[in-house]
Structure formats: structure tokens, C-alpha cells
Design a protein around this motif. Structure first.
Motif, short mmCIF file in Angstrom:
data_model
loop_
_atom_site.label_atom_id
_atom_site.label_comp_id
_atom_site.label_asym_id
_atom_site.label_seq_id
_atom_site.Cartn_x
_atom_site.Cartn_y
_atom_site.Cartn_z
N SER A 37 30.44 66.12 23.83
CA SER A 37 31.48 67.09 24.16
C SER A 37 30.96 68.52 24.05
O SER A 37 31.21 69.36 24.92
CB SER A 37 32.69 66.88 23.23
OG SER A 37 33.69 67.84 23.48
N ARG A 38 30.20 68.79 22.99
CA ARG A 38 29.63 70.12 22.80
C ARG A 38 28.62 70.44 23.89
O ARG A 38 28.57 71.54 24.43
CB ARG A 38 28.96 70.21 21.42
CG ARG A 38 29.93 70.33 20.26
CD ARG A 38 29.27 70.05 18.93
NE ARG A 38 27.97 70.69 18.81
CZ ARG A 38 27.09 70.39 17.85
NH1 ARG A 38 27.38 69.45 16.96
NH2 ARG A 38 25.95 71.00 17.77
N PRO A 97 33.80 71.28 31.98
CA PRO A 97 33.60 70.22 30.99
C PRO A 97 34.67 69.13 31.03
O PRO A 97 34.40 67.99 30.65
CB PRO A 97 33.66 70.99 29.66
CG PRO A 97 33.29 72.39 30.01
CD PRO A 97 33.87 72.61 31.38
N ARG A 148 30.19 71.32 27.21
CA ARG A 148 30.73 72.67 27.25
C ARG A 148 29.65 73.70 27.58
O ARG A 148 29.97 74.80 28.03
CB ARG A 148 31.41 73.01 25.92
CG ARG A 148 32.72 72.26 25.70
CD ARG A 148 33.57 72.94 24.64
NE ARG A 148 32.99 72.88 23.33
CZ ARG A 148 33.24 71.91 22.44
NH1 ARG A 148 34.05 70.90 22.76
NH2 ARG A 148 32.68 71.94 21.25
N LYS A 149 28.40 73.33 27.35
CA LYS A 149 27.31 74.27 27.58
C LYS A 149 26.65 74.11 28.95
O LYS A 149 26.09 75.09 29.47
CB LYS A 149 26.26 74.13 26.47
CG LYS A 149 26.78 74.54 25.11
CD LYS A 149 25.70 74.56 24.04
CE LYS A 149 26.26 75.07 22.72
NZ LYS A 149 25.23 75.16 21.67
#
Length: 249
Positions: A209-210, A219, A213-214
Motif C-alpha cells: 500500500s505504501r 493508488p 502511493r509512491k
């Protein structure tokens, strides 16, 4: 990071409980590590500005600031590994810690041998990430992004470096080098975290998930890292070798 032997490894313990600090300091110094102990966020900042550390053992409940906020603060300026030490029974707190950039966590009361094993695993992964790989002068490019394994860098299509935690880098590295292959959570855990499998451990999902987002445009509707229902995840891009200046070859 200096990892020739434990005596070269600097550990920062951030915990307001004197019993925990003393226990960790005695144990790890006996094992040959260098240990610095502090009791709050202010002292932590002072210690981190005074010298480099190889890992931070961070309590979540501190007198002056929440450990989650401190983990987020550390990660905003440094990729030093973070292991959360928590007496909170709610696993949500641990997941939030991973979301803000921690690399692992242990719940109090803990066994010192378990903490040591996880600490060595984190440091080993960080050391591996910093070692030149075969053809390490080559960079893998995908969808305009460039992943440099030797320098542990990710450059976006605008040629701007995107900061990644140790866990995020390893996750992306695993996906890029297994592009098109569906990877289960167990396989991803083997490729990245190197810890005993736990059927209730959702840290893999948190890391993904992180990472989404990047690197994802949206996302919520990922195109690069797709979920495969009841199986795992698949990296859909097709990486190619690229030069550091961004020219594919």
C-alpha cells in the motif's frame, strides 16, 4: 552502515522504561554491539544528530511524543532501519508503524533472542541492499521509472529521486525482478522480510500500500502492482536495462 561485526554496529534505544533500556543495553553490549539509550523524542533527535546509527529500537509510548510520530519524523529525513517496541496489544498500532516507515515490530513482553534475531535480519537486508549486485552499474527501467540497486535509488519519470524505506525498496526490487509473475504473500515475505510466517501478519499488504502511493498514478486503481484475488500480487510492467542517464539500452 558498518556491518563487519556486531562491535561496529550502533544501536539507538528509545524507551522511557529504565528496565527495558537496561535489559536491552546489557544484552546487546554483551553480544558485542554499541548501544546508546535515550528516554524521549528530544533526546532521540540529539543522539541522531550527534552520530550515525545502524538501527533504532523505538518505543511507541513516550512521555513527550508518540512513537508513531517519531517514526514518521525519522523516515522523513533518513532511511535508518526502525524496529518498533510496543506494549500496545492493538495490532493496528503496529500496522500504522509499518505504514509510516518502520521495518519491523515486536510486542512487549518480548524475548531478547527474538529481538536480536529480527534486528540481525533487518541489518542483513540493509547490508544486502547496499552491496553491488551483478551488473550493478546497470539500472532497471519501467514505465519511465529507474531503479538503481547499487545506490538504492528510485528515480521517477521526472528524474527526481523518490525516498524509499528499506522494506519499500526490497518490495519493489522483488517485484521488478519477478515481473509478470504472481507472487503470494508467503513468497514476498521470503523475498523481503525473512521472518517467520504469521497468518495474521498483514505487513506485506501494508508495504505494498505504501509503495503504491509512491509509484502509482492512482493508488486506488493500481496499474503497476495489481492484486490477484486469493493469490497475491503481480508486477505488470516490463523492466528493461537502462543507463543512469535514462537512455534505455
Amino acid at each position: 552502515m558498518t556491518m563487519g561485526s556486531p562491535v561496529e554496529t550502533q544501536i539507538l534505544v528509545v524507551d522511557d522504561d529504565p528496565r527495558i533500556r537496561q535489559m536491552l543495553q546489557r544484552y546487546f553490549e554483551h553480544e558485542g554491539y554499541k548501544v546508546t539509550c535515550v528516554t524521549n523524542g528530544k533526546e532521540m533527535r540529539s543522539a541522531l544528530s550527534a552520530k550515525p546509527f545502524d538501527i533504532v529500537l523505538l518505543d511507541l509510548v513516550l512521555p513527550d511524543q508518540d512513537g508513531i510520530d517519531l517514526a514518521r519524523e525519522i523516515r522523513s529525513v533518513s532511511n535508518v532501519p526502525i524496529m518498533i517496541l510496543t506494549g500496545r496489544e492493538d495490532v493496528v498500532d503496529c500496522v500504522v508503524g509499518l505504514e509510516v516507515g518502520a521495518d519491523d515490530y515486536v510486542v512487549k513482553p518480548f524475548h531478547l533472542r527474538e529481538v536480536h534475531a529480527r534486528l540481525k535480519s533487518i541489518l542483513r537486508r540493509c547490508q544486502t541492499a547496499r552491496k553491488p549486485a551483478p551488473n550493478a552499474d546497470e539500472v532497471l527501467a519501467f514505465e519511465g521509472w529507474r531503479l538503481d540497486r547499487e545506490k538504492r535509488r528510485l528515480l521517477n519519470p521526472e528524474n527526481v529521486e523518490v525516498e524509499l524505506s528499506t522494506g519499500e525498496f526490497e518490495m519493489l526490487d522483488a517485484f521488478v525482478h519477478n515481473a509478470g509473475r504472481v507472487l503470494s504473500r508467503d513468497v514476498l515475505m521470503d523475498l523481503t522480510r525473512h521472518r517467520e510466517r504469521d497468518p495474521f501478519d498483514r505487513s506485506i499488504d501494508t508495504q505494498i500500500s505504501r509503495l503504491r502511493r509512491k509509484i502509482e498514478i492512482d493508488p486506488a486503481r493500481p496499474k503497476l502492482i495489481k492484486s490477484v484475488r486469493s493469490v497475491g500480487y503481480v508486477f505488470t510492467a516490463k523492466p528493461v536495462l537502462a543507463a543512469l542517464d535514462g537512455r534505455d539500452r
